[in-house]
Design a protein around this motif. Structure first.
Motif, short mmCIF file in Angstrom:
data_model
loop_
_atom_site.label_atom_id
_atom_site.label_comp_id
_atom_site.label_asym_id
_atom_site.label_seq_id
_atom_site.Cartn_x
_atom_site.Cartn_y
_atom_site.Cartn_z
N GLN A 133 39.90 32.03 41.81
CA GLN A 133 40.93 33.08 41.73
C GLN A 133 42.16 32.76 42.57
O GLN A 133 42.76 33.63 43.17
CB GLN A 133 40.35 34.44 42.11
CG GLN A 133 39.20 34.81 41.20
CD GLN A 133 39.09 36.30 40.99
OE1 GLN A 133 39.83 37.08 41.55
NE2 GLN A 133 38.16 36.70 40.15
N ASN A 239 35.01 41.67 40.17
CA ASN A 239 36.22 40.87 40.04
C ASN A 239 37.42 41.63 40.57
O ASN A 239 38.11 41.17 41.44
CB ASN A 239 36.43 40.50 38.58
CG ASN A 239 36.70 39.02 38.42
OD1 ASN A 239 36.40 38.25 39.32
ND2 ASN A 239 37.27 38.63 37.31
N LYS A 240 37.66 42.83 40.01
CA LYS A 240 38.79 43.62 40.47
C LYS A 240 38.23 44.86 41.14
O LYS A 240 37.38 45.56 40.57
CB LYS A 240 39.65 44.02 39.27
CG LYS A 240 40.98 44.63 39.66
CD LYS A 240 41.78 45.03 38.44
CE LYS A 240 43.26 45.08 38.80
NZ LYS A 240 44.08 44.23 37.96
N SER A 241 38.68 45.14 42.36
CA SER A 241 38.16 46.30 43.09
C SER A 241 38.91 47.56 42.64
O SER A 241 40.01 47.48 42.08
CB SER A 241 38.33 46.10 44.58
OG SER A 241 39.69 46.21 44.92
N ALA A 244 42.25 47.65 44.31
CA ALA A 244 43.27 46.81 43.68
C ALA A 244 43.79 47.44 42.40
O ALA A 244 44.95 47.29 42.03
CB ALA A 244 42.72 45.42 43.41
N ALA A 245 42.89 48.15 41.68
CA ALA A 245 43.29 48.76 40.42
C ALA A 245 44.01 50.09 40.64
O ALA A 245 44.60 50.65 39.71
CB ALA A 245 42.06 48.98 39.54
N GLN A 324 43.12 52.34 35.36
CA GLN A 324 43.93 51.44 36.20
C GLN A 324 45.38 51.51 35.77
O GLN A 324 45.69 51.72 34.59
CB GLN A 324 43.39 50.01 36.17
CG GLN A 324 43.59 49.24 34.89
CD GLN A 324 42.83 47.92 34.92
OE1 GLN A 324 41.62 47.86 34.79
NE2 GLN A 324 43.56 46.84 35.09
N GLY A 327 48.27 46.00 34.54
CA GLY A 327 47.42 44.83 34.30
C GLY A 327 47.24 44.62 32.81
O GLY A 327 47.25 45.58 32.04
N ASP A 358 33.53 50.25 42.43
CA ASP A 358 34.07 48.93 42.14
C ASP A 358 33.53 48.36 40.82
O ASP A 358 34.08 47.39 40.28
CB ASP A 358 33.76 47.96 43.29
CG ASP A 358 34.71 48.17 44.46
OD1 ASP A 358 35.81 48.70 44.24
OD2 ASP A 358 34.33 47.82 45.60
N ARG B 97 40.36 37.96 48.90
CA ARG B 97 41.05 39.25 48.99
C ARG B 97 40.27 40.17 49.90
O ARG B 97 39.05 40.23 49.84
CB ARG B 97 41.14 39.89 47.60
CG ARG B 97 42.20 39.26 46.78
CD ARG B 97 42.43 39.98 45.48
NE ARG B 97 43.02 39.02 44.57
CZ ARG B 97 42.36 38.42 43.61
NH1 ARG B 97 41.12 38.74 43.37
NH2 ARG B 97 42.95 37.52 42.86
N ASN B 100 37.77 42.70 48.29
CA ASN B 100 36.66 42.25 47.46
C ASN B 100 35.76 41.29 48.23
O ASN B 100 36.00 40.09 48.30
CB ASN B 100 37.17 41.58 46.19
CG ASN B 100 36.05 41.26 45.22
OD1 ASN B 100 34.87 41.41 45.54
ND2 ASN B 100 36.41 40.83 44.03
#
Lengths: 385, 135
Positions: A133, A239-241, A244-245, A324, A327, A358, B97, B100
């Motif tokens: 990533q 993958n995406k928390s 973050a979203a 979200q 994205g 998550d 990150r 995460n």
């Protein structure tokens, strides 16, 4: 060995650098590239809504295996490419021919090799960075990696076509045979050619073992460079928390409602409403384009049951919208064969626990044999198309 | 064979041309960023990595001229060197990150040391066993 200001091909005296090693390592490297190309094409097809052939829903682990193979073959190719480039490096300094026609032919060949080398390094470097990533570039990864794959595999075909007589000759002769070597090689080398080829394969195998634990549970303890150890809420990585979203407030709000739409019909469900529907369980993997995957037992409402509530006929694609805020995968389309599949769930729980935020609380989509980015989390709306 | 080579070459050109078309369709900005990496990769290899291996190779040749049998050590170096290059993204943890904890969740430096020690032990072991077999 002296290092002159501008080296010539003859300055490289190693008997290891030559077609005997290059062809043998090249066969393995080419095999890795073909596997990566085919599995990459499959992944690309899985990402488009309407591919050439409708993507199958069985076996449920198909995408997990093809994408795991994709990343493994690319990783295996890294040591092989480095040795391959090393074995042919002197050719970079070969004197150009004097005759114009020969010069033109050689310029073309060198150009095709520059494209091949550039594309090969590009694919492996961008691919291995993507598995971790890491995106230190300005291009769109997936589309560019896909386009460059066609360039790499095309340039590889041209390269094999040009070199075929030499490849056949050196592969047909014993590895230490010197008939096709550059002039001026010396007899001294710290190891034999066969040892170098085997050593390259060993390095390639070690690279795979050291990383494949991100998708092969048995290798988790061995894979010291695995991108994920397999831990996470409910026993599955994310993958995406939710942070973050940007969905923490909306997902946890008591006002949360899932909207289900089919034409003029619309229904809305609170979390309690969803929990009151018939619950089913199924073991399905989550498999990401970066090559990591993990299998879990998901519990929730069968999507088809929900679609029946609004009278949606079979054979329809279904659009999913996430809470979200942005994205590229905020809105995704689920092809009809997945929407109608009895294993496709709106998951409310994972491995006996309530779905972690998550992982997509209040509910997420989980379908068999789909890339992870389409297993939409924090569902806000479902619309029959 | 000539006909099949021509065919393979022709197909290769067509396939690569399709890739170029896909690349151009992604726009000029994307193309510029792609070319930077395409050329950068070649330059990084040809101007930095390859000369480095020339220097290392010259040293190894000198050692083996002196009669030292170092084959297994060279193979060990090849394994560690190439696998380390493949592991640069996780060793640097560039994609980590703070929100995460499931991503890049190992101690990769310790993993690297394990790889180095294990490879060194195996290489030296092979060297010793071979030395005893062929005195």
């Amino acid at each position: 060995m002296r290092l002159p200001a501008s080296p010539r091909e003859e300055d490289f005296t190693s008997r290891l650098r030559g077609p005997a090693v290059a062809a043998r390592v090249g066969v393995w490297l080419g095999t890795c590239f073909v596997i990566a190309f085919v599995t990459g094409f499959i992944s690309h097809e899985a990402h488009v809504t309407h591919p050439f052939v409708a993507f199958p829903t069985r076996p449920v682990w198909l995408y997990r295996v093809t994408q795991g193979l994709h990343v493994a073959s690319g990783t295996a190719a890294i040591p092989l490419l480095l040795v391959k480039l090393w074995s042919v490096f002197p050719k970079l300094f070969a004197r150009p021919p004097r005759r114009v026609t020969e010069l033109a032919v050689e310029s073309l060949e060198r150009g095709s090799i520059a494209v091949l080398v550039g594309a090969a390094i590009f694919e492996l470097a961008s691919g291995v960075a993507n598995t971790a990533q890491w995106y230190p570039w300005g291009f769109h990864f997936r589309a560019t990696h896909y386009a460059m794959a066609w360039i790499a595999i095309g340039a590889l075909a041209v390269h094999v076509a040009v070199k075929l007589p030499l490849i056949r000759a050196v592969l047909g002769a014993p590895i230490e045979n010197e008939e096709h070597d550059r002039p001026g090689i010396s007899g001294v080398a710290p190891l034999g050619r066969r040892t170098l080829v085997r050593g390259s394969l060993l390095a390639s195998g070690v690279a795979v073992l050291a990383t494949a634990g991100a998708t092969v549970p048995l290798l988790r303890r061995v894979s010291v460079f695995g991108v994920r150890s397999g831990d996470g809420p409910g026993g599955i990585p994310i993958n995406k928390s939710a942070h973050a979203a940007g969905v923490i407030a909306t997902a946890l709000s008591p006002e949360y409602r899932l909207i289900l739409r089919h034409g003029a019909q619309e229904r809305s469900f609170s979390v309690a409403d969803l929990e009151a529907l018939r619950q089913r369980s199924g073991k399905l993997p989550i498999a990401c384009v970066e090559g990591w995957s993990a299998s879990g037992t998901w519990t929730g409402v069968r999507l088809r049951d929900l679609l029946d509530l609004v009278g949606a006929p079979r054979g329809r694609d279904v659009r999913f919208t996430s809470l979200q805020q942005r994205g590229p995968y905020k809105v995704t389309t689920l092809p009809s064969q997945f929407a109608d599949d009895p294993l496709t769930l709106l998951a409310l729980g994972l491995n006996g626990e309530k779905l972690a935020i998550d992982h997509g609380y209040p509910c997420r989509l989980i379908a068999p044999d789909r890339p992870g980015v389409f297993q939409t989390k924090w569902l806000a709306a479902i619309e029959v198309l | 064979m000539r006909a099949s080579r021509m065919l393979l070459g022709g197909v290769g050109v067509a396939v690569a041309a399709y890739g170029v078309k896909l690349l151009l369709d992604l726009g000029l900005g994307n193309l510029r960023a792609t070319l930077e990496w395409l050329v950068g990769g070649i330059v990084l290899h040809d101007a930095l990595l390859a000369p480095l291996t020339v220097l290392v190779g010259a040293g190894l040749v000198r050692l083996s001229r002196g009669g030292v049998r170092i084959g297994p050590l060279v193979v060990g170096g090849l394994v560690v060197g190439t696998v380390t290059i493949a592991a640069i993204p996780v060793l640097g943890r560039f994609g980590a990150r703070s929100d995460n904890a499931t991503l890049l969740d190992r101690n990769y430096l310790v993993g690297w040391l394990v790889l180095v020690v294990l490879t060194a032990v195996v290489s030296l072991g092979v060297l010793l066993v071979r030395g005893r077999q062929r005195p």
